[in-house]
Design a protein around this motif. Structure first.
Motif, PDB file in Angstrom:
ATOM      1  N   ALA A 272       2.416  -5.610  -1.294  1.00  0.00           N
ATOM      2  CA  ALA A 272       3.263  -5.181  -0.061  1.00  0.00           C
ATOM      3  C   ALA A 272       3.051  -3.950   0.710  1.00  0.00           C
ATOM      4  O   ALA A 272       3.597  -3.929   2.078  1.00  0.00           O
ATOM      5  N   VAL A 273       2.339  -2.900  -0.056  1.00  0.00           N
ATOM      6  CA  VAL A 273       2.204  -1.893   1.101  1.00  0.00           C
ATOM      7  C   VAL A 273       0.933  -2.386   2.175  1.00  0.00           C
ATOM      8  O   VAL A 273       1.054  -1.658   2.949  1.00  0.00           O
ATOM      9  N   GLY A 274      -0.156  -2.840   1.223  1.00  0.00           N
ATOM     10  CA  GLY A 274      -1.172  -3.365   2.492  1.00  0.00           C
ATOM     11  C   GLY A 274      -1.214  -4.530   3.109  1.00  0.00           C
ATOM     12  O   GLY A 274      -1.867  -4.416   3.631  1.00  0.00           O
ATOM     13  N   ALA A 275      -0.260  -4.833   3.210  1.00  0.00           N
ATOM     14  CA  ALA A 275       0.249  -5.970   4.173  1.00  0.00           C
ATOM     15  C   ALA A 275      -0.137  -5.469   5.280  1.00  0.00           C
ATOM     16  O   ALA A 275       0.474  -4.095   5.913  1.00  0.00           O
ATOM     17  N   LYS A 276      -0.858  -6.527   6.753  1.00  0.00           N
ATOM     18  CA  LYS A 276      -1.113  -5.573   7.696  1.00  0.00           C
ATOM     19  C   LYS A 276      -0.174  -5.911   8.528  1.00  0.00           C
ATOM     20  O   LYS A 276       0.859  -7.137   8.629  1.00  0.00           O
ATOM     21  N   GLY A 277       0.164  -4.834   9.915  1.00  0.00           N
ATOM     22  CA  GLY A 277       0.916  -5.105  10.904  1.00  0.00           C
ATOM     23  C   GLY A 277       2.374  -4.820  10.798  1.00  0.00           C
ATOM     24  O   GLY A 277       2.880  -4.455  11.989  1.00  0.00           O
ATOM     25  N   GLN A 278       2.404  -3.799   9.905  1.00  0.00           N
ATOM     26  CA  GLN A 278       3.063  -3.144   9.556  1.00  0.00           C
ATOM     27  C   GLN A 278       3.688  -1.719  10.398  1.00  0.00           C
ATOM     28  O   GLN A 278       2.848  -0.954  10.747  1.00  0.00           O
ATOM     29  N   ALA A 279       5.089  -1.679  10.651  1.00  0.00           N
ATOM     30  CA  ALA A 279       4.931  -0.165  11.374  1.00  0.00           C
ATOM     31  C   ALA A 279       5.673   0.758  10.491  1.00  0.00           C
ATOM     32  O   ALA A 279       5.174   2.026  10.865  1.00  0.00           O
ATOM     33  N   LYS A 280       6.603   0.535   9.742  1.00  0.00           N
ATOM     34  CA  LYS A 280       6.513   1.813   8.362  1.00  0.00           C
ATOM     35  C   LYS A 280       6.904   0.714   7.688  1.00  0.00           C
ATOM     36  O   LYS A 280       7.662   0.691   6.234  1.00  0.00           O
ATOM     37  N   PRO A 281       5.683   0.883   6.847  1.00  0.00           N
ATOM     38  CA  PRO A 281       5.077   0.712   5.409  1.00  0.00           C
ATOM     39  C   PRO A 281       5.661   1.230   4.462  1.00  0.00           C
ATOM     40  O   PRO A 281       5.892   2.563   4.329  1.00  0.00           O
ATOM     41  N   PRO A 282       6.054   0.294   3.304  1.00  0.00           N
ATOM     42  CA  PRO A 282       5.945   1.417   2.069  1.00  0.00           C
ATOM     43  C   PRO A 282       5.161   2.225   1.301  1.00  0.00           C
ATOM     44  O   PRO A 282       3.778   2.020   1.810  1.00  0.00           O
ATOM     45  N   ILE A 283       5.296   2.717   0.160  1.00  0.00           N
ATOM     46  CA  ILE A 283       4.487   3.362  -0.774  1.00  0.00           C
ATOM     47  C   ILE A 283       4.790   3.252  -1.936  1.00  0.00           C
ATOM     48  O   ILE A 283       6.238   2.483  -1.876  1.00  0.00           O
ATOM     49  N   ALA A 284       4.172   3.305  -2.818  1.00  0.00           N
ATOM     50  CA  ALA A 284       3.815   2.500  -4.483  1.00  0.00           C
ATOM     51  C   ALA A 284       3.551   3.023  -5.330  1.00  0.00           C
ATOM     52  O   ALA A 284       2.344   3.777  -5.165  1.00  0.00           O
ATOM     53  N   ILE A 285       3.433   3.346  -6.616  1.00  0.00           N
ATOM     54  CA  ILE A 285       3.239   3.527  -7.739  1.00  0.00           C
ATOM     55  C   ILE A 285       3.062   1.812  -8.560  1.00  0.00           C
ATOM     56  O   ILE A 285       3.828   1.613  -9.169  1.00  0.00           O
ATOM     57  N   SER A 286       1.981   2.384  -8.927  1.00  0.00           N
ATOM     58  CA  SER A 286       1.149   0.816  -9.212  1.00  0.00           C
ATOM     59  C   SER A 286      -0.456   0.989  -9.742  1.00  0.00           C
ATOM     60  O   SER A 286      -0.524   2.132 -10.081  1.00  0.00           O
ATOM     61  N   ALA A 287      -0.714  -0.046 -10.734  1.00  0.00           N
ATOM     62  CA  ALA A 287      -1.909  -0.011 -11.574  1.00  0.00           C
ATOM     63  C   ALA A 287      -2.914   0.507 -10.438  1.00  0.00           C
ATOM     64  O   ALA A 287      -3.606   0.217  -9.326  1.00  0.00           O
ATOM     65  N   SER A 288      -3.590   1.551 -10.949  1.00  0.00           N
ATOM     66  CA  SER A 288      -4.772   2.076 -10.635  1.00  0.00           C
ATOM     67  C   SER A 288      -6.338   0.817  -9.890  1.00  0.00           C
ATOM     68  O   SER A 288      -6.832   0.951  -9.432  1.00  0.00           O
ATOM     69  N   SER A 289      -6.175  -0.146 -11.424  1.00  0.00           N
ATOM     70  CA  SER A 289      -7.432  -0.945 -11.389  1.00  0.00           C
ATOM     71  C   SER A 289      -6.809  -2.021 -10.246  1.00  0.00           C
ATOM     72  O   SER A 289      -7.948  -2.921  -9.653  1.00  0.00           O
ATOM     73  N   LYS A 290      -5.913  -2.160  -9.408  1.00  0.00           N
ATOM     74  CA  LYS A 290      -5.755  -2.713  -8.413  1.00  0.00           C
ATOM     75  C   LYS A 290      -5.707  -2.771  -7.589  1.00  0.00           C
ATOM     76  O   LYS A 290      -6.453  -3.845  -6.148  1.00  0.00           O
ATOM     77  N   GLN A 291      -6.717  -1.955  -7.425  1.00  0.00           N
ATOM     78  CA  GLN A 291      -7.696  -1.984  -6.459  1.00  0.00           C
ATOM     79  C   GLN A 291      -8.861  -2.645  -6.163  1.00  0.00           C
ATOM     80  O   GLN A 291     -10.238  -3.043  -4.607  1.00  0.00           O
ATOM     81  N   ARG A 292      -9.212  -3.196  -6.958  1.00  0.00           N
ATOM     82  CA  ARG A 292     -10.487  -4.553  -7.272  1.00  0.00           C
ATOM     83  C   ARG A 292     -10.438  -5.347  -6.120  1.00  0.00           C
ATOM     84  O   ARG A 292     -10.786  -6.793  -5.814  1.00  0.00           O
ATOM     85  N   ASP A 293      -8.519  -5.863  -5.599  1.00  0.00           N
ATOM     86  CA  ASP A 293      -8.580  -6.863  -4.875  1.00  0.00           C
ATOM     87  C   ASP A 293      -8.340  -6.678  -3.690  1.00  0.00           C
ATOM     88  O   ASP A 293      -7.867  -7.204  -2.660  1.00  0.00           O
ATOM     89  N   ILE A 294      -8.031  -5.161  -3.231  1.00  0.00           N
ATOM     90  CA  ILE A 294      -8.383  -4.567  -1.582  1.00  0.00           C
ATOM     91  C   ILE A 294      -8.666  -5.349  -1.121  1.00  0.00           C
ATOM     92  O   ILE A 294      -8.490  -6.464   0.054  1.00  0.00           O
ATOM     93  N   ALA A 295     -10.485  -6.167  -1.210  1.00  0.00           N
ATOM     94  CA  ALA A 295     -11.912  -6.683   0.111  1.00  0.00           C
ATOM     95  C   ALA A 295     -11.025  -7.573  -0.076  1.00  0.00           C
ATOM     96  O   ALA A 295     -11.063  -8.486   0.307  1.00  0.00           O
ATOM     97  N   GLU A 296     -10.798  -8.500  -0.975  1.00  0.00           N
ATOM     98  CA  GLU A 296     -10.936  -9.971  -1.241  1.00  0.00           C
ATOM     99  C   GLU A 296      -9.283 -10.034  -0.677  1.00  0.00           C
ATOM    100  O   GLU A 296      -9.722 -11.456  -0.096  1.00  0.00           O
TER     101      GLU A 296
END
Length: 400
Positions: A272-296
């Motif tokens: 939800a935070v990283g979806a493209k095309g947002q004007a006012k995106p949210p921030i989140a507190i979440s698992a640090s390991s989810k960075q593994r999925d960002i590029a994919e």
């Protein structure tokens, strides 16, 4: 009552039942699980009998494990599917039955199964979940540590000699922000989340459903003095409590009044935070390991660790052998595999050696992220978390 509130109430009742079931099992001592509430007893005898205190070679274990033919793993990580594939390729003749569940579900399942005299699991892969694993499983002998010396010699303290079980890696919670809109982190203090700017734009994993989030939130209320100081740094004045007992509880009361978005999973939060095309995106507190999925996934998101007063609580990931495991040698072989083996290069550790996770070993950690000792974190306080998680749940539900 709304469906949302009904589901949360049901979750509370289920999680509280873990404590009640654990107490009942401690009294019943079914056949094969006697003396589970004592340091010694038949559970400890079984652990010694199957050699959980020994360091055997991989070849020795493999020969014995082939006679057993399989290993059953209860895992709190979906990445167990990757471990299953690599293990079965490395050790032909041993089938992996892998079950991905939440830590809370694993705790309840182990307690209920062993309380009924059913011994199905071999390896238990969990976090502590507000101290329930330490209190309801390890201390009662429902799971046992297996810490072969050729693995632990490579580990750093406290995981080398002071851990209740082998910990291949630790993880944290991180603050995520959208990089398409923000070129640098838009928040630097927990109290930022209570300001009008972020009203309705903070995503949190519901602590009623997420054991990791519950641990983090309990760390916040335990370290209320830190939160008090962070408030003063943010607003330039002393905090005034509004019917709460400390600055930690006051923080959550104000956050809940700021209309946070509660989600069920880390994937949901980061996506939800990283979806493209947002004007006012949210921030989140979440698992640090989810960075593994960002590029994919092609997400426009990054994590920041620079948050006052501290970022998170350290979350050890434990591997245990279940009491009376039907396949103890295969269990030992699997734990070695998931912990990286003696040389640190075992394929079983690779799914967990990702951005946002920190190896406990000195020979196979990542070098492309801040060292764990450079990040300000709170200690994991098993007793405090276990004794206060029901109180916090009640507070959380009351203030929603």
């Amino acid at each position: 009552m709304s469906k949302k509130r009904t589901n949360r109430t049901a979750a509370v009742l289920m999680l509280c039942a873990v404590m009640l079931v654990g107490a009942a099992c401690g009294k019943s001592n079914p056949a094969g699980s006697t003396d589970s509430g004592k340091a010694g007893g038949k559970n400890a005898e079984w652990a010694e009998k199957v050699g959980l205190n020994k360091t055997e070679t991989v070849d020795e274990l493999y020969e014995k494990a082939k006679q057993e033919g399989k290993v059953v793993v209860y895992s709190q990580s979906s990445r167990i599917k990757d471990v299953k594939a690599s293990f079965e390729a490395k050790y032909p003749g041993i089938k992996v039955d892998a079950y991905n569940m939440t830590t809370n579900d694993i705790v309840e399942k182990v307690i209920r199964e062993q309380g009924a005299g059913v011994f199905n699991s071999d390896v238990i892969f969990v976090k502590d979940a507000a101290g329930t694993v330490s209190t309801e499983l390890t201390s009662k002998g429902l799971v046992h540590k297996y810490m072969p010396k050729d693995l632990t010699d490579k580990m750093v303290e406290p995981y080398k000699s002071k851990s209740p079980g082998i910990v291949p890696y630790v993880s944290l919670r991180a603050f995520y922000y959208n990089t398409e809109v923000y070129k640098e982190p838009p928040v630097s203090n927990w109290w930022d989340l209570t300001t009008p700017e972020w009203k309705g734009k903070v995503i949190l994993e519901d602590p009623i459903q997420s054991a990791d989030t519950m641990d983090l939130f309990l760390a916040v209320v335990k370290n209320a003095d830190d939160m008090k100081q962070a408030y003063k740094e943010k607003f330039g004045k002393e905090i005034e409590l509004n019917g709460t007992e400390n600055a930690g509880y006051e923080f959550f009361k104000r956050v809940l009044k700021n209309d946070p978005i509660l989600v069920k999973s880390s994937d949901e939060a980061v996506d939800a935070v990283g979806a493209k095309g947002q004007a006012k995106p949210p921030i989140a507190i979440s698992a640090s390991s989810k960075q593994r999925d960002i590029a994919e996934k092609g997400l426009k998101v990054a994590a920041t660790y620079d948050i006052k007063p501290k970022l998170s609580v350290v979350g050890p990931n434990y591997l245990y052998v279940a009491n009376n495991a039907p396949n103890p040698n295969a269990a030992k072989l699997m734990i070695r595999w998931m912990a990286g083996e003696a040389d640190g290069k075992g394929e079983g550790f690779k799914p967990f050696n990702v951005m946002g996770s920190w190896s406990t070993r000195s020979d196979n950690g990542r070098t492309d992220q801040p060292a764990l000792d450079k990040i300000k974190v709170w200690d994991y306080d098993t007793d405090y978390f276990y004794n206060n998680f029901i109180k916090f749940r009640e507070f959380w539900l009351k203030n929603q």
